[in-house]
Design an enzyme around this catalytic site. Structure first.
Site, mmCIF file in Angstrom:
data_model
loop_
_atom_site.group_PDB
_atom_site.id
_atom_site.type_symbol
_atom_site.label_atom_id
_atom_site.label_comp_id
_atom_site.label_asym_id
_atom_site.label_seq_id
_atom_site.Cartn_x
_atom_site.Cartn_y
_atom_site.Cartn_z
ATOM 1 N N GLU A 15 3.304 -7.452 31.410
ATOM 2 C CA GLU A 15 4.615 -6.967 31.627
ATOM 3 C C GLU A 15 4.884 -5.473 31.955
ATOM 4 O O GLU A 15 5.947 -4.883 31.571
ATOM 5 C CB GLU A 15 5.629 -7.485 30.450
ATOM 6 C CG GLU A 15 5.635 -8.892 30.398
ATOM 7 C CD GLU A 15 4.981 -9.407 29.077
ATOM 8 O OE1 GLU A 15 3.755 -9.006 28.776
ATOM 9 O OE2 GLU A 15 5.380 -10.376 28.427
ATOM 10 N N SER A 182 5.452 -14.259 28.353
ATOM 11 C CA SER A 182 5.486 -14.191 30.037
ATOM 12 C C SER A 182 5.145 -15.429 30.484
ATOM 13 O O SER A 182 4.431 -15.394 31.599
ATOM 14 C CB SER A 182 5.022 -12.835 30.600
ATOM 15 O OG SER A 182 5.909 -12.077 30.238
ATOM 16 N N TYR A 251 9.551 -13.211 36.931
ATOM 17 C CA TYR A 251 9.331 -11.964 37.383
ATOM 18 C C TYR A 251 9.216 -11.778 38.984
ATOM 19 O O TYR A 251 9.486 -10.865 39.620
ATOM 20 C CB TYR A 251 8.315 -11.177 36.638
ATOM 21 C CG TYR A 251 8.437 -11.104 35.160
ATOM 22 C CD1 TYR A 251 9.505 -10.548 34.461
ATOM 23 C CD2 TYR A 251 7.475 -11.724 34.326
ATOM 24 C CE1 TYR A 251 9.459 -10.556 33.111
ATOM 25 C CE2 TYR A 251 7.712 -11.536 33.050
ATOM 26 C CZ TYR A 251 8.700 -11.167 32.517
ATOM 27 O OH TYR A 251 8.917 -10.948 31.155
ATOM 28 N N ARG A 290 15.511 -12.314 20.356
ATOM 29 C CA ARG A 290 16.007 -13.591 21.087
ATOM 30 C C ARG A 290 15.284 -14.758 20.755
ATOM 31 O O ARG A 290 14.250 -14.958 20.668
ATOM 32 C CB ARG A 290 15.675 -13.221 22.763
ATOM 33 C CG ARG A 290 16.937 -14.275 23.379
ATOM 34 C CD ARG A 290 16.325 -14.278 25.170
ATOM 35 N NE ARG A 290 15.176 -14.941 25.240
ATOM 36 C CZ ARG A 290 14.119 -14.748 25.931
ATOM 37 N NH1 ARG A 290 14.017 -13.327 26.490
ATOM 38 N NH2 ARG A 290 12.909 -15.247 25.924
ATOM 39 N N ASP A 292 14.722 -18.706 21.035
ATOM 40 C CA ASP A 292 14.715 -19.698 21.910
ATOM 41 C C ASP A 292 14.797 -21.113 21.669
ATOM 42 O O ASP A 292 13.637 -21.378 20.754
ATOM 43 C CB ASP A 292 13.717 -19.328 23.309
ATOM 44 C CG ASP A 292 13.701 -17.778 23.933
ATOM 45 O OD1 ASP A 292 14.946 -17.322 23.670
ATOM 46 O OD2 ASP A 292 12.764 -17.670 24.693
ATOM 47 N N GLU A 306 10.570 -20.547 20.441
ATOM 48 C CA GLU A 306 9.858 -19.373 20.162
ATOM 49 C C GLU A 306 10.898 -18.286 19.799
ATOM 50 O O GLU A 306 11.879 -18.059 20.128
ATOM 51 C CB GLU A 306 8.882 -18.895 21.121
ATOM 52 C CG GLU A 306 9.627 -18.493 22.589
ATOM 53 C CD GLU A 306 8.655 -17.690 23.336
ATOM 54 O OE1 GLU A 306 7.840 -16.780 22.668
ATOM 55 O OE2 GLU A 306 9.101 -17.379 24.584
ATOM 56 N N ASN A 308 11.350 -14.006 20.248
ATOM 57 C CA ASN A 308 10.850 -12.735 21.173
ATOM 58 C C ASN A 308 11.247 -11.625 20.614
ATOM 59 O O ASN A 308 12.655 -11.495 20.623
ATOM 60 C CB ASN A 308 11.478 -12.839 22.606
ATOM 61 C CG ASN A 308 10.626 -13.971 23.204
ATOM 62 O OD1 ASN A 308 9.112 -13.955 23.335
ATOM 63 N ND2 ASN A 308 11.263 -15.191 23.501
ATOM 64 N N GLY A 312 13.302 -9.375 27.093
ATOM 65 C CA GLY A 312 13.686 -8.577 28.381
ATOM 66 C C GLY A 312 15.076 -7.719 28.142
ATOM 67 O O GLY A 312 15.924 -8.395 27.500
HETATM 68 P P1 ADP Z 1 6.513 -17.532 26.571
HETATM 69 O O1 ADP Z 1 6.346 -16.701 25.326
HETATM 70 O O2 ADP Z 1 5.177 -17.006 27.583
HETATM 71 O O3 ADP Z 1 7.538 -17.251 27.289
HETATM 72 P P2 ADP Z 1 7.103 -20.298 25.957
HETATM 73 O O4 ADP Z 1 6.399 -21.006 24.746
HETATM 74 O O5 ADP Z 1 8.507 -19.920 25.744
HETATM 75 O O6 ADP Z 1 5.868 -18.959 26.349
HETATM 76 O O7 ADP Z 1 6.718 -21.171 27.174
HETATM 77 C C1 ADP Z 1 7.240 -20.797 28.649
HETATM 78 C C2 ADP Z 1 7.943 -21.796 29.451
HETATM 79 O O8 ADP Z 1 7.358 -23.261 29.361
HETATM 80 C C3 ADP Z 1 9.160 -22.336 28.403
HETATM 81 O O9 ADP Z 1 10.442 -21.323 28.608
HETATM 82 C C4 ADP Z 1 9.595 -23.547 28.960
HETATM 83 O O10 ADP Z 1 10.132 -23.630 30.215
HETATM 84 C C5 ADP Z 1 8.185 -24.347 29.065
HETATM 85 N N1 ADP Z 1 7.562 -25.033 27.769
HETATM 86 C C6 ADP Z 1 7.255 -24.314 26.677
HETATM 87 N N2 ADP Z 1 6.799 -25.263 25.933
HETATM 88 C C7 ADP Z 1 7.486 -26.317 26.372
HETATM 89 C C8 ADP Z 1 7.704 -27.524 25.743
HETATM 90 N N3 ADP Z 1 6.707 -27.934 24.580
HETATM 91 N N4 ADP Z 1 8.085 -28.620 26.329
HETATM 92 C C9 ADP Z 1 8.582 -28.210 27.395
HETATM 93 N N5 ADP Z 1 8.859 -27.343 28.014
HETATM 94 C C10 ADP Z 1 8.010 -26.192 27.551
HETATM 95 MG MG MG Z 2 9.505 -18.077 26.135
HETATM 96 MG MG MG Z 3 7.811 -15.447 24.309
HETATM 97 K K K Z 4 7.210 -14.771 20.987
#
Ligand code: ADP
Ligand code: MG
Ligand code: MG
Ligand code: K
Length: 349
Positions: A15, A182, A251, A290, A292, A306, A308, A312
């Site tokens: 990033e 990301s 991005y 944030r 989520d 998760e 953060n 962003g």
């Molecule tokens: P990052 O920290 O890279 O954002 P995430 O765990 O938020 O990682 O995953 C990125 C994206 O992948 C999420 O915003 C969502 O769109 C999708 N995603 C992640 N885990 C799941 C899950 N268990 N079920 C459905 N979609 C998921």
């Molecule tokens: Mg995420």
């Molecule tokens: Mg994240």
């Molecule tokens: K995180």
């Protein structure tokens, strides 16, 4: 005199560019009657650069600021630059995402330097960067989550992991490196062959993996602000432009749409804001985060995805937009974060 606001940006993560653009926006928006802005860029190889070009561009308020923020200027010694040469109060605003920025390492250095900084401390930053540890701690506080398993490299064969995953979680699943952001290294696997590939990919980034059931749900995010008594913003929704919210979506194409406030029944919106604040406190966050969630309609409802700790932060990003919709402008949000950093520092020292 005015407070030195040292804006740290760039860094070694995927990033890097996003961070430079964020810094440009923050530097342009921060109130210069309150702050002496000190832009410090970290190059991709870890050198700290006092960005004099950016300072000049700021003075002229040129619109070319983002370009000037490619780390360029005079190399500086991190701890000396943080402390400054006079005894003026300083607050550091780390705008670094991912490993070596958001994960507690930079925060540890700032603790040693004894300087107040915006955002979470060492423990919370590290906990929230590690998706497995986030889940373990959140589960202890009974925060609802999807089903998942952890895998550590060297603890078994890939074929066994594929079998165990399908037996315990079914398909499809998401495979993630524990420590990243990301969407880098994350894939959705629909069958055993894709799962094997997803495991190999994720293992290139981390020796610990998180494998989750793929939930069919809306993605709802809440901005939290505060220290010991955090406040939650209105909820916002991400509508991914592709199969999931991947790196390109975040991005490159920017195809994802943000819906603020999210269209939710009032009681569900209240519930997610409560859960977001509780998650923030459980994970010992401070300043900002944030949080989520997945919203499984007609099913389990809210599931934490998760946290953060350095979300962003351009004016178009979810975190500032959620506060704007909650009545706090972008410059006022920066002021609030600086205040929270100073308050936390005073209490702890
Ligand atoms: P990052 O920290 O890279 O954002 P995430 O765990 O938020 O990682 O995953 C990125 C994206 O992948 C999420 O915003 C969502 O769109 C999708 N995603 C992640 N885990 C799941 C899950 N268990 N079920 C459905 N979609 C998921
Ligand atoms: Mg995420
Ligand atoms: Mg994240
Ligand atoms: K995180």
């Amino acid at each position: 005199g005015r407070l030195r606001l040292l804006v740290l940006f760039g860094g070694a993560s995927a990033e890097h560019d996003v961070s430079c653009v964020t810094a440009a926006h923050v530097l342009a928006a921060a109130d210069r009657t309150k702050y002496d802005l000190i832009p410090v860029g970290i190059t991709r190889d870890g050198t700290w650069i006092r960005n004099d070009k950016a300072i000049a561009a700021l003075a002229e308020a040129t619109p070319a600021l983002p370009d000037a923020l490619e780390p360029a200027g005079t190399e500086v010694e991190p701890l000396l630059e943080i402390a400054g040469t006079d005894n003026r109060p300083t607050v550091v605003l780390p705008l670094l995402h991912g490993p070596h920025g958001e994960d507690g390492t930079v925060q540890g250095m700032l603790e040693l330097a004894g300087v107040p900084y915006v955002g979470s401390g060492v423990l919370s930053s590290a906990l929230c960067m590690d998706k497995a540890m986030t889940k373990v701690v959140a589960a202890q506080a009974r925060i609802p989550q999807c089903r998942w398993i952890e895998f550590r490299a060297g603890t078994g064969e890939r074929a066994q992991l594929v079998e165990r995953t399908i037996a315990e979680l079914g398909l499809p699943v998401f495979v993630k490196p524990a420590n990243l952001g990301s969407s880098v290294g994350i894939s959705k696997a629909h069958d055993a062959a894709e799962l094997a590939e997803a495991i190999d990919l994720a293992l290139r980034y981390d020796e610990v993996l998180v494998i989750e059931e793929a939930v069919t749900a809306r993605e709802i995010e809440v901005a939290v602000l505060g220290n010991l008594t955090p406040e939650a913003s209105v909820a916002g929704e991400i509508r991914p432009g592709s199969d999931f919210y991947d790196y390109a979506d975040k991005y490159v194409n920017g195809a994802a749409a943000l819906v603020i406030p999210a269209d939710l029944p009032p009681e569900d919106s209240d519930r997610v804001r409560e859960l977001a604040a509780a998650t923030f406190s459980t994970l010992r966050c401070s300043g900002m985060a944030r949080v989520d969630f997945f919203y499984e309609e007609g099913g389990r409802g809210w599931l934490l995805n998760e946290v953060n700790t350095i979300p962003g932060f351009t004016p178009a990003s979810m975190y500032p937009k959620l506060w704007e919709a909650s009545g706090l402008s972008y410059p006022a949000l920066i002021d609030r974060l600086v205040e929270l950093a100073s308050q936390r520092h005073e209490i702890r020292s």
